[in-house]
Design a protein around this motif. Structure first.
Motif, PDB file in Angstrom:
ATOM      1  N   ASN A  32     114.393 -56.710-115.054  1.00 45.30           N
ATOM      2  CA  ASN A  32     114.693 -58.130-115.124  1.00 45.30           C
ATOM      3  C   ASN A  32     114.994 -58.702-113.746  1.00 45.30           C
ATOM      4  N   GLU A  33     114.779 -59.984-113.592  1.00 43.33           N
ATOM      5  CA  GLU A  33     115.184 -60.683-112.384  1.00 43.33           C
ATOM      6  C   GLU A  33     116.671 -60.449-112.137  1.00 43.33           C
ATOM      7  N   GLY A  34     117.014 -60.042-110.925  1.00 44.94           N
ATOM      8  CA  GLY A  34     118.402 -59.760-110.584  1.00 44.94           C
ATOM      9  C   GLY A  34     118.770 -58.297-110.631  1.00 44.94           C
ATOM     10  N   LYS A  49     102.865 -58.043-116.770  1.00 43.17           N
ATOM     11  CA  LYS A  49     102.929 -59.358-116.138  1.00 43.17           C
ATOM     12  C   LYS A  49     104.230 -59.491-115.368  1.00 43.17           C
ATOM     13  N   LEU A  50     104.155 -60.192-114.243  1.00 41.52           N
ATOM     14  CA  LEU A  50     105.315 -60.487-113.406  1.00 41.52           C
ATOM     15  C   LEU A  50     105.605 -61.972-113.558  1.00 41.52           C
ATOM     16  N   ASN A  51     106.827 -62.311-113.978  1.00 45.20           N
ATOM     17  CA  ASN A  51     107.102 -63.714-114.263  1.00 45.20           C
ATOM     18  C   ASN A  51     108.531 -64.119-113.930  1.00 45.20           C
ATOM     19  N   ASN A  52     108.771 -65.424-114.038  1.00 45.49           N
ATOM     20  CA  ASN A  52     110.095 -66.040-113.953  1.00 45.49           C
ATOM     21  C   ASN A  52     110.201 -67.085-115.050  1.00 45.49           C
ATOM     22  N   TYR A  53     111.426 -67.522-115.314  1.00 45.27           N
ATOM     23  CA  TYR A  53     111.646 -68.673-116.194  1.00 45.27           C
ATOM     24  C   TYR A  53     112.512 -69.668-115.427  1.00 45.27           C
ATOM     25  N   ASN A  54     112.170 -70.959-115.513  1.00 49.36           N
ATOM     26  CA  ASN A  54     112.990 -71.951-114.836  1.00 49.36           C
ATOM     27  C   ASN A  54     114.193 -72.317-115.699  1.00 49.36           C
ATOM     28  N   SER A  70     100.428 -51.027-108.555  1.00 46.81           N
ATOM     29  CA  SER A  70     101.872 -50.842-108.408  1.00 46.81           C
ATOM     30  C   SER A  70     102.562 -52.188-108.303  1.00 46.81           C
ATOM     31  N   PHE A  71     103.882 -52.164-108.437  1.00 48.31           N
ATOM     32  CA  PHE A  71     104.639 -53.405-108.301  1.00 48.31           C
ATOM     33  C   PHE A  71     106.090 -53.074-107.970  1.00 48.31           C
ATOM     34  N   GLY A  72     106.739 -54.034-107.287  1.00 45.80           N
ATOM     35  CA  GLY A  72     108.163 -53.899-106.990  1.00 45.80           C
ATOM     36  C   GLY A  72     108.517 -53.130-105.742  1.00 45.80           C
ATOM     37  N   GLU A  73     107.536 -52.549-105.050  1.00 46.09           N
ATOM     38  CA  GLU A  73     107.878 -51.686-103.916  1.00 46.09           C
ATOM     39  C   GLU A  73     108.439 -52.453-102.725  1.00 46.09           C
ATOM     40  N   ALA A  74     108.052 -53.716-102.574  1.00 49.68           N
ATOM     41  CA  ALA A  74     108.570 -54.490-101.429  1.00 49.68           C
ATOM     42  C   ALA A  74     110.087 -54.588-101.466  1.00 49.68           C
ATOM     43  N   MET A  75     110.661 -54.671-102.668  1.00 50.02           N
ATOM     44  CA  MET A  75     112.109 -54.805-102.795  1.00 50.02           C
ATOM     45  C   MET A  75     112.838 -53.528-102.380  1.00 50.02           C
ATOM     46  N   ILE A  76     112.145 -52.393-102.463  1.00 47.19           N
ATOM     47  CA  ILE A  76     112.751 -51.129-102.020  1.00 47.19           C
ATOM     48  C   ILE A  76     113.007 -51.179-100.517  1.00 47.19           C
ATOM     49  N   PHE A  77     112.024 -51.659 -99.764  1.00 46.51           N
ATOM     50  CA  PHE A  77     112.163 -51.733 -98.310  1.00 46.51           C
ATOM     51  C   PHE A  77     113.158 -52.808 -97.900  1.00 46.51           C
ATOM     52  N   LEU A  78     113.227 -53.892 -98.677  1.00 45.87           N
ATOM     53  CA  LEU A  78     114.135 -54.985 -98.334  1.00 45.87           C
ATOM     54  C   LEU A  78     115.557 -54.731 -98.811  1.00 45.87           C
ATOM     55  N   ASN A  79     115.709 -53.755 -99.715  1.00 47.95           N
ATOM     56  CA  ASN A  79     117.016 -53.476-100.316  1.00 47.95           C
ATOM     57  C   ASN A  79     117.582 -54.732-100.991  1.00 47.95           C
ATOM     58  N   PRO A  83     113.298 -60.497-107.679  1.00 45.75           N
ATOM     59  CA  PRO A  83     113.293 -61.948-107.886  1.00 45.75           C
ATOM     60  C   PRO A  83     112.441 -62.341-109.092  1.00 45.75           C
ATOM     61  N   ILE A  84     111.909 -61.340-109.808  1.00 44.39           N
ATOM     62  CA  ILE A  84     111.007 -61.580-110.930  1.00 44.39           C
ATOM     63  C   ILE A  84     111.329 -60.613-112.064  1.00 44.39           C
ATOM     64  N   ASN A  85     110.708 -60.863-113.211  1.00 43.45           N
ATOM     65  CA  ASN A  85     110.746 -59.936-114.340  1.00 43.45           C
ATOM     66  C   ASN A  85     109.412 -59.201-114.417  1.00 43.45           C
ATOM     67  N   SER A  86     109.410 -58.027-115.010  1.00 44.39           N
ATOM     68  CA  SER A  86     108.160 -57.318-115.296  1.00 44.39           C
ATOM     69  C   SER A  86     108.157 -56.963-116.778  1.00 44.39           C
ATOM     70  N   ILE A  87     107.117 -57.383-117.477  1.00 49.93           N
ATOM     71  CA  ILE A  87     107.046 -57.244-118.932  1.00 49.93           C
ATOM     72  C   ILE A  87     105.677 -56.694-119.313  1.00 49.93           C
ATOM     73  N   CYS A  88     105.653 -55.727-120.218  1.00 48.70           N
ATOM     74  CA  CYS A  88     104.392 -55.134-120.654  1.00 48.70           C
ATOM     75  C   CYS A  88     103.647 -56.074-121.599  1.00 48.70           C
ATOM     76  N   LEU A  89     102.374 -56.280-121.343  1.00 52.54           N
ATOM     77  CA  LEU A  89     101.547 -57.114-122.202  1.00 52.54           C
ATOM     78  C   LEU A  89     100.909 -56.306-123.325  1.00 52.54           C
ATOM     79  N   GLU A  90     100.956 -54.997-123.200  1.00 56.45           N
ATOM     80  CA  GLU A  90     100.448 -54.085-124.219  1.00 56.45           C
ATOM     81  C   GLU A  90     101.166 -52.749-124.042  1.00 56.45           C
ATOM     82  N   GLU A  91     100.947 -51.824-124.953  1.00 56.18           N
ATOM     83  CA  GLU A  91     101.561 -50.509-124.784  1.00 56.18           C
ATOM     84  C   GLU A  91     101.137 -49.954-123.429  1.00 56.18           C
TER      85      GLU A  91
END
Length: 204
Positions: A32-34, A49-54, A70-79, A83-91
């Protein structure tokens, strides 16, 4: 310029550094975001899918990713927190490598770091191009900027065979256009030969 997709690290290397495969159900959230960035994620099977809600609860979809991406790796380097959610669109089957293991892997395989730098640079390039396109008053330029950005995440260089997995309404939300304008402009783009519309699918 050739598009560079998100990282696709050899699965045997990931497993050798302690990665595990986790199964997710359709609509299940991966993070989740945060949340703190604790893992490197790579899709073995499925779509995410990578998303946000206003503040009004309206969804903003940043991208839809598939197998071997892949996804989310940039945040590892930035510590930083996600800033987004990641949700599965299918199994989906997702490979997860803990943060410390990921950093150790990169230190032992410096060529991966170079590939990531190329990936991040390409992502910034296309985001800047998309931002420039979205500033245009020309609806077609806005749509082309978005389509180029979405296609940049995939190793797909053939003409009009990349499926844009967004609804007309989602495209309208991303480009700041009315959905009627999106529909009308897509039809014009098809007539001009820049896209193909087939069974309501947009092929670019």
């Amino acid at each position: 310029m050739k598009a560079i997709s998100c990282m696709n690290i050899d699965e045997s290397i990931l497993y050798s550094f302690g990665a595990e495969n986790t199964e997710y159900k359709k609509r299940e959230t991966i993070f989740n975001e945060g949340d703190s960035a604790l893992y490197y994620f790579q899709i073995s099977e499925g779509k995410v899918k990578l998303n946000n809600y206003n503040e009004d609860g309206k969804e903003f979809i940043h991208n839809i990713l598939g197998k071997k991406q892949s996804f989310g790796e940039a945040m590892i380097f930035l510590n930083q927190h996600y800033p987004i959610n990641s949700i599965c669109l299918e199994e989906s089957s997702i490979i997860k490598l803990p943060k410390n293991n990921f950093l150790e892997m990169v230190s032992q395989y410096p060529e991966l770091s170079l590939e990531m730098n190329a990936c991040f640079s390409q992502e910034i390039y296309y985001k800047l191009k998309m931002t420039q396109a979205l500033a245009s008053q020309n609806p077609m330029q806005r749509l082309l900027g978005l389509l180029d950005y979405l296609k940049s995440y995939h190793h797909n260089e053939c003409q009009q065979c990349f499926h844009i997995e967004f609804t007309r309404q989602q495209i309208a939300d991303l480009t700041g256009l009315r959905v009627e304008t999106v529909i009308r402009t897509l039809k014009k783009m098809e007539k001009e030969g820049s896209i193909t519309l087939k069974d309501r699918k947009i092929l670019y």
